[in-house]
Write a protein that holds these residues in place. Structure first.
Motif, PDB file in Angstrom:
ATOM      1  N   MET A  25       0.865  -1.169   0.000  1.00  0.00           N
ATOM      2  CA  MET A  25       0.000   0.000   0.000  1.00  0.00           C
ATOM      3  C   MET A  25       0.904   1.222   0.000  1.00  0.00           C
ATOM      4  N   SER A  26       0.386   2.351  -0.342  1.00  0.00           N
ATOM      5  CA  SER A  26       1.184   3.579  -0.304  1.00  0.00           C
ATOM      6  C   SER A  26       1.367   4.019   1.133  1.00  0.00           C
ATOM      7  N   PRO A  27       2.535   4.567   1.458  1.00  0.00           N
ATOM      8  CA  PRO A  27       2.743   5.070   2.817  1.00  0.00           C
ATOM      9  C   PRO A  27       1.783   6.224   3.117  1.00  0.00           C
ATOM     10  N   LEU A  28       1.250   6.260   4.315  1.00  0.00           N
ATOM     11  CA  LEU A  28       0.344   7.320   4.759  1.00  0.00           C
ATOM     12  C   LEU A  28       1.055   8.153   5.814  1.00  0.00           C
TER      13      LEU A  28
ATOM     14  N   TYR B  87       2.776   5.626   8.387  1.00  0.00           N
ATOM     15  CA  TYR B  87       2.452   4.204   8.448  1.00  0.00           C
ATOM     16  C   TYR B  87       2.599   3.601   7.059  1.00  0.00           C
ATOM     17  N   ASP B  88       3.171   2.402   7.006  1.00  0.00           N
ATOM     18  CA  ASP B  88       3.323   1.702   5.742  1.00  0.00           C
ATOM     19  C   ASP B  88       3.340   0.203   6.025  1.00  0.00           C
ATOM     20  N   GLN B  89       2.856  -0.579   5.088  1.00  0.00           N
ATOM     21  CA  GLN B  89       2.965  -2.035   5.198  1.00  0.00           C
ATOM     22  C   GLN B  89       3.066  -2.632   3.804  1.00  0.00           C
ATOM     23  N   PHE B  90       3.780  -3.748   3.704  1.00  0.00           N
ATOM     24  CA  PHE B  90       3.939  -4.406   2.412  1.00  0.00           C
ATOM     25  C   PHE B  90       4.381  -5.843   2.608  1.00  0.00           C
ATOM     26  N   ILE B  91       4.242  -6.615   1.559  1.00  0.00           N
ATOM     27  CA  ILE B  91       4.684  -8.014   1.527  1.00  0.00           C
ATOM     28  C   ILE B  91       5.667  -8.124   0.375  1.00  0.00           C
ATOM     29  N   TYR B  92       6.888  -8.499   0.690  1.00  0.00           N
ATOM     30  CA  TYR B  92       7.844  -8.686  -0.396  1.00  0.00           C
ATOM     31  C   TYR B  92       8.173 -10.162  -0.528  1.00  0.00           C
ATOM     32  N   SER B  93       8.423 -10.582  -1.766  1.00  0.00           N
ATOM     33  CA  SER B  93       8.649 -11.991  -2.075  1.00  0.00           C
ATOM     34  C   SER B  93       9.993 -12.168  -2.764  1.00  0.00           C
TER      35      SER B  93
ATOM     36  N   ALA C 191      11.392 -24.266  -7.654  1.00  0.00           N
ATOM     37  CA  ALA C 191      11.988 -23.594  -6.498  1.00  0.00           C
ATOM     38  C   ALA C 191      10.876 -23.003  -5.641  1.00  0.00           C
ATOM     39  N   HIS C 192      11.163 -22.887  -4.364  1.00  0.00           N
ATOM     40  CA  HIS C 192      10.182 -22.312  -3.438  1.00  0.00           C
ATOM     41  C   HIS C 192      10.228 -20.792  -3.490  1.00  0.00           C
ATOM     42  N   THR C 193       9.066 -20.186  -3.325  1.00  0.00           N
ATOM     43  CA  THR C 193       8.965 -18.735  -3.215  1.00  0.00           C
ATOM     44  C   THR C 193       8.725 -18.402  -1.747  1.00  0.00           C
ATOM     45  N   TYR C 194       9.450 -17.437  -1.247  1.00  0.00           N
ATOM     46  CA  TYR C 194       9.328 -17.019   0.142  1.00  0.00           C
ATOM     47  C   TYR C 194       8.764 -15.608   0.181  1.00  0.00           C
ATOM     48  N   SER C 195       8.103 -15.282   1.265  1.00  0.00           N
ATOM     49  CA  SER C 195       7.608 -13.912   1.412  1.00  0.00           C
ATOM     50  C   SER C 195       7.716 -13.478   2.864  1.00  0.00           C
ATOM     51  N   ASP C 196       7.910 -12.198   3.046  1.00  0.00           N
ATOM     52  CA  ASP C 196       7.977 -11.587   4.374  1.00  0.00           C
ATOM     53  C   ASP C 196       6.997 -10.425   4.401  1.00  0.00           C
ATOM     54  N   LYS C 197       6.352 -10.264   5.543  1.00  0.00           N
ATOM     55  CA  LYS C 197       5.404  -9.166   5.716  1.00  0.00           C
ATOM     56  C   LYS C 197       6.052  -8.119   6.607  1.00  0.00           C
ATOM     57  N   MET C 198       5.937  -6.863   6.213  1.00  0.00           N
ATOM     58  CA  MET C 198       6.596  -5.787   6.946  1.00  0.00           C
ATOM     59  C   MET C 198       5.601  -4.673   7.242  1.00  0.00           C
TER      60      MET C 198
ATOM     61  N   CYS D  35      13.848  11.080  13.916  1.00  0.00           N
ATOM     62  CA  CYS D  35      12.797  10.167  13.504  1.00  0.00           C
ATOM     63  C   CYS D  35      13.042   8.789  14.110  1.00  0.00           C
ATOM     64  N   MET D  36      11.993   8.174  14.594  1.00  0.00           N
ATOM     65  CA  MET D  36      12.071   6.802  15.087  1.00  0.00           C
ATOM     66  C   MET D  36      11.231   5.939  14.156  1.00  0.00           C
ATOM     67  N   VAL D  37      11.811   4.840  13.664  1.00  0.00           N
ATOM     68  CA  VAL D  37      11.106   3.920  12.784  1.00  0.00           C
ATOM     69  C   VAL D  37      10.984   2.575  13.494  1.00  0.00           C
ATOM     70  N   ARG D  38       9.774   2.096  13.599  1.00  0.00           N
ATOM     71  CA  ARG D  38       9.546   0.778  14.207  1.00  0.00           C
ATOM     72  C   ARG D  38       9.119  -0.185  13.115  1.00  0.00           C
ATOM     73  N   ARG D  39       9.932  -1.222  12.912  1.00  0.00           N
ATOM     74  CA  ARG D  39       9.623  -2.247  11.921  1.00  0.00           C
ATOM     75  C   ARG D  39       9.106  -3.478  12.641  1.00  0.00           C
ATOM     76  N   SER D  40       8.068  -4.071  12.093  1.00  0.00           N
ATOM     77  CA  SER D  40       7.531  -5.296  12.677  1.00  0.00           C
ATOM     78  C   SER D  40       6.838  -6.127  11.601  1.00  0.00           C
ATOM     79  N   ASP D  41       6.611  -7.386  11.914  1.00  0.00           N
ATOM     80  CA  ASP D  41       5.852  -8.259  11.031  1.00  0.00           C
ATOM     81  C   ASP D  41       4.367  -8.110  11.335  1.00  0.00           C
ATOM     82  N   PHE D  42       3.515  -8.394  10.366  1.00  0.00           N
ATOM     83  CA  PHE D  42       2.072  -8.379  10.626  1.00  0.00           C
ATOM     84  C   PHE D  42       1.461  -9.658  10.188  1.00  0.00           C
TER      85      PHE D  42
END
Length: 161
Positions: A70-73, A93-99, A116-123, A154-161
């Motif tokens: 999604m676009s960052p808000l 706020y921003d969130q995305f799934i990269y593969s 081959a396997h495809t992997y993805s991470d949610k951020m 600036c403080m950036v908090r990264r986490s999985d969702f």
């Protein structure tokens, strides 16, 4: 799908609001200043791209795949301490799934290809910042353009969702 709909709705209603009571100058050839002491400026916006989404690292022997995102808000509020200096609080706020997948699409067991396997991470990213800005209103004498320079933290908090 819900996320996409909310992104479209928020982008359609993205706006800047100025909580300044500026009276029109009595001399019609003179313009009112664009940044006034004890006034507020609020902004809500949508970003076009961000560093995390574009430059995410992948392990060796892997390649990137398309990103779902999604676009960052962001929300920003500035208070004018003087006619030139303002303090700012901003939230983003921003969130995305990269593969990503292995660079060689197929491994072989004998003569049989194995996909081959495809992997993805949610951020999820939450940004909180504060800064001070200097507005160059005397340079231009314009009510429509407000150039400024600022510095902050600036403080950036990264986490999985």
């Amino acid at each position: 799908m819900k996320l996409f709909i909310w992104t479209v709705i928020i982008s359609a209603f993205s706006f800047n609001s100025f909580a300044q009571k500026v009276e029109a100058p009595k001399d019609h050839n003179k313009q009112a200043p664009g940044f006034l002491k004890h006034s507020y400026i609020f902004s809500i916006g949508i970003g076009l791209a961000d560093h995390y989404r574009i430059n995410y690292p992948v392990p060796d022997s892997f390649v990137k795949r398309p990103t779902q995102d999604m676009s960052p808000l962001y929300f920003r509020a500035e208070y004018a301490l003087t006619n030139h200096i303002g303090i700012v609080a901003a939230f983003g706020y921003d969130q995305f799934i990269y593969s990503y997948e292995r660079a060689n699409r197929y491994s072989f067991r004998g003569n049989t290809p194995i996909p081959a396997h495809t992997y993805s991470d949610k951020m999820r990213l939450l940004n909180i910042s504060c800064s001070a800005n200097y507005h160059f209103t005397k340079l231009l004498k314009s009510t429509r353009l407000d150039p400024y320079a600022g510095a902050g933290l600036c403080m950036v908090r990264r986490s999985d969702f």
